[in-house]
Design an enzyme around this catalytic site. Structure first.
Site, PDB file in Angstrom:
ATOM      1  N   TYR A   1       0.858  -1.182   0.000  1.00  0.00           N
ATOM      2  CA  TYR A   1       0.000   0.000   0.000  1.00  0.00           C
ATOM      3  C   TYR A   1       0.897   1.236   0.000  1.00  0.00           C
ATOM      4  CZ  TYR A   1      -3.194   3.663   1.422  1.00  0.00           C
ATOM      5  OH  TYR A   1      -3.919   4.822   1.442  1.00  0.00           O
TER       6      TYR A   1
ATOM      7  N   GLU B   1      -3.712   7.467  -4.073  1.00  0.00           N
ATOM      8  CA  GLU B   1      -3.498   6.165  -3.451  1.00  0.00           C
ATOM      9  C   GLU B   1      -3.165   5.110  -4.499  1.00  0.00           C
ATOM     10  OE1 GLU B   1      -6.204   4.678   0.054  1.00  0.00           O
ATOM     11  OE2 GLU B   1      -6.909   3.775  -1.804  1.00  0.00           O
TER      12      GLU B   1
END
Ligand code: GDP
Ligand code: MN
Length: 377
Positions: free
Chosen positions: A100, A187
């Protein structure tokens, strides 16, 4: 403003962040053609929300026939209220590990924050809840941005030291991209480690600060038709409007007064349908425009106008209300409370037009809730 995955990936590509090759398809046949050119693909629903994988909006396809079938299924879906109109077909990745990487604003720290975790793929909120130790954060100085040694430290704290040579430049590029687009969030989840040892952005999310849109006039976000039609209309009319889920339309001048009015409606047992601030010195046309907007909302069963006249003049507002109510042939209960500059004149005008102004904001809130509930005028 939010963007679709493929729009974000186009920007990643331009910024030198590696992404799989892909093509956009609007029909199953187009998806088959894409798979014909690319080989095995991931067929991915293009909607501006996460959790597409879990919702069945992402399917792997080996052959063009598979891709056609997968696209046929996904193009008929609605994910979290968004109908899928396009699928992004991209070269399937042999993913060995999902990381992530994200950037958002940390309002408490008053700085941007870079977030990195070796446990990607799932939602970062879940990782944060169950494995907070698996998340590493860096608050770069907003003026100079992240420095190489800070980024190295971040990578090591996330337990990703061996990937430092690849990850470091990628993080710096992502940060620069976020600044270029005035991103509230940017993101990459997952940032995929592939069998050949490469890193590739398998997903991308970007939300731009609405207040910075004047700097990005060339950009077009996710389809505007997905936006609430009344909010979109309010934007065109340059009204400060926020949709809420009740049935009492509220108009006031000044954000504080409007918030207070929402509370009063709630206290009297009603629920506001919106926040609408016509601002200081509002002219009759603005009042007219605001009233017209609320009257067009089928959710609204009664309207409450709360005006405190400072710069705003009571008579001017009264003219706006009276003209609008007449022109719109308003059938909804309309309750007005008005004090301050030229209040006597405003009230007199309203009374002559058959609209009785209430003595206090509380009384007005009570009245509109009562009328809306019984459907009276
Ligand atoms: P989201 O569910 O909306 O966040 O969509 P993502 O693009 O993040 O995809 C969800 C999951 O699908 C990823 O975490 C991967 O596990 C999987 N996925 C997506 N693309 C590929 C791919 O090309 N190959 C493989 N093996 N898995 C993929
Ligand atoms: Mn994702």
């Amino acid at each position: 403003m939010k963007f679709l995955e493929y729009q974000v990936k186009e920007r990643f590509k331009a910024a030198g962040i590696p992404v799989p090759d892909g093509r956009l398809a609007r029909t199953p046949d187009e998806a088959a053609l894409a798979a014909g050119a690319l080989g095995p693909v991931a067929v991915k629903a293009q909607v501006p929300v996460g959790g597409r994988g879990k919702a069945g909006g992402i399917k792997l396809a080996r052959t063009p026939m598979d891709a056609k079938r997968a696209a046929g299924e996904i193009l008929g879906m609605t994910i979290k209220g968004y109908p899928v109109r396009e699928v992004w077909c991209e070269t399937a990745q042999e993913i060995t590990h999902e990381l992530y990487l994200g950037l958002t604003l940390d309002r408490d720290a008053r700085k941007p924050v870079l977030i990195l975790s070796a446990q990607g793929g799932m939602e970062i909120e879940e990782v944060a809840e169950h494995h907070p130790e698996a998340i590493a954060k860096l608050h770069p100085d907003p003026w100079r941005g992240p420095l190489p040694f800070e980024v190295r430290d971040l990578i090591f704290r996330a337990g990703l030291g061996p990937l430092q040579a690849q990850l470091g430049p990628l993080i710096i590029k992502l940060y620069a991209l976020a600044r270029t687009y005035d991103a509230l969030t940017l993101e990459v989840n997952p940032l995929a480690l592939t069998r050949d040892g490469g890193l590739v952005a398998a997903d991308g999310k970007l939300e731009i600060d609405e207040n910075a849109m004047f700097r990005h006039k060339d950009l077009h976000g996710a389809d505007e038709s997905d936006e609430d039609p009344i909010e979109a209309e309010a934007k065109r009319r340059k009204l400060t409007y926020v949709r809420l889920d009740g049935s009492i339309g509220v108009i006031g001048n000044g954000a504080g007064l409007v918030m207070n009015t929402l509370d009063l409606v709630q206290r009297e047992g009603g629920r506001a349908a919106n926040f609408l601030d016509i601002g200081g010195g509002a002219k009759a046309e603005v009042v007219h425009s605001a009233l017209e907007l609320l009257a067009s909302d089928p959710q609204v069963k009664g309207i409450l106008i709360n005006i405190f006249g400072g710069i705003t003049r009571g008579d001017e507002v009264a003219h706006g209300i009276i003209d609008a109510a007449r022109e719109l042939n308003l059938k909804l209960p309309l309750v007005v409370r008005m004090t301050g500059t030229r209040e006597e004149e405003g009230r007199r005008l309203l009374q002559e037009a058959g609209i009785t102004p209430e003595a206090s904001a509380t009384a007005a809130a009570r009245k509109v809730v009562e009328l809306a509930a019984t459907g009276q005028r």
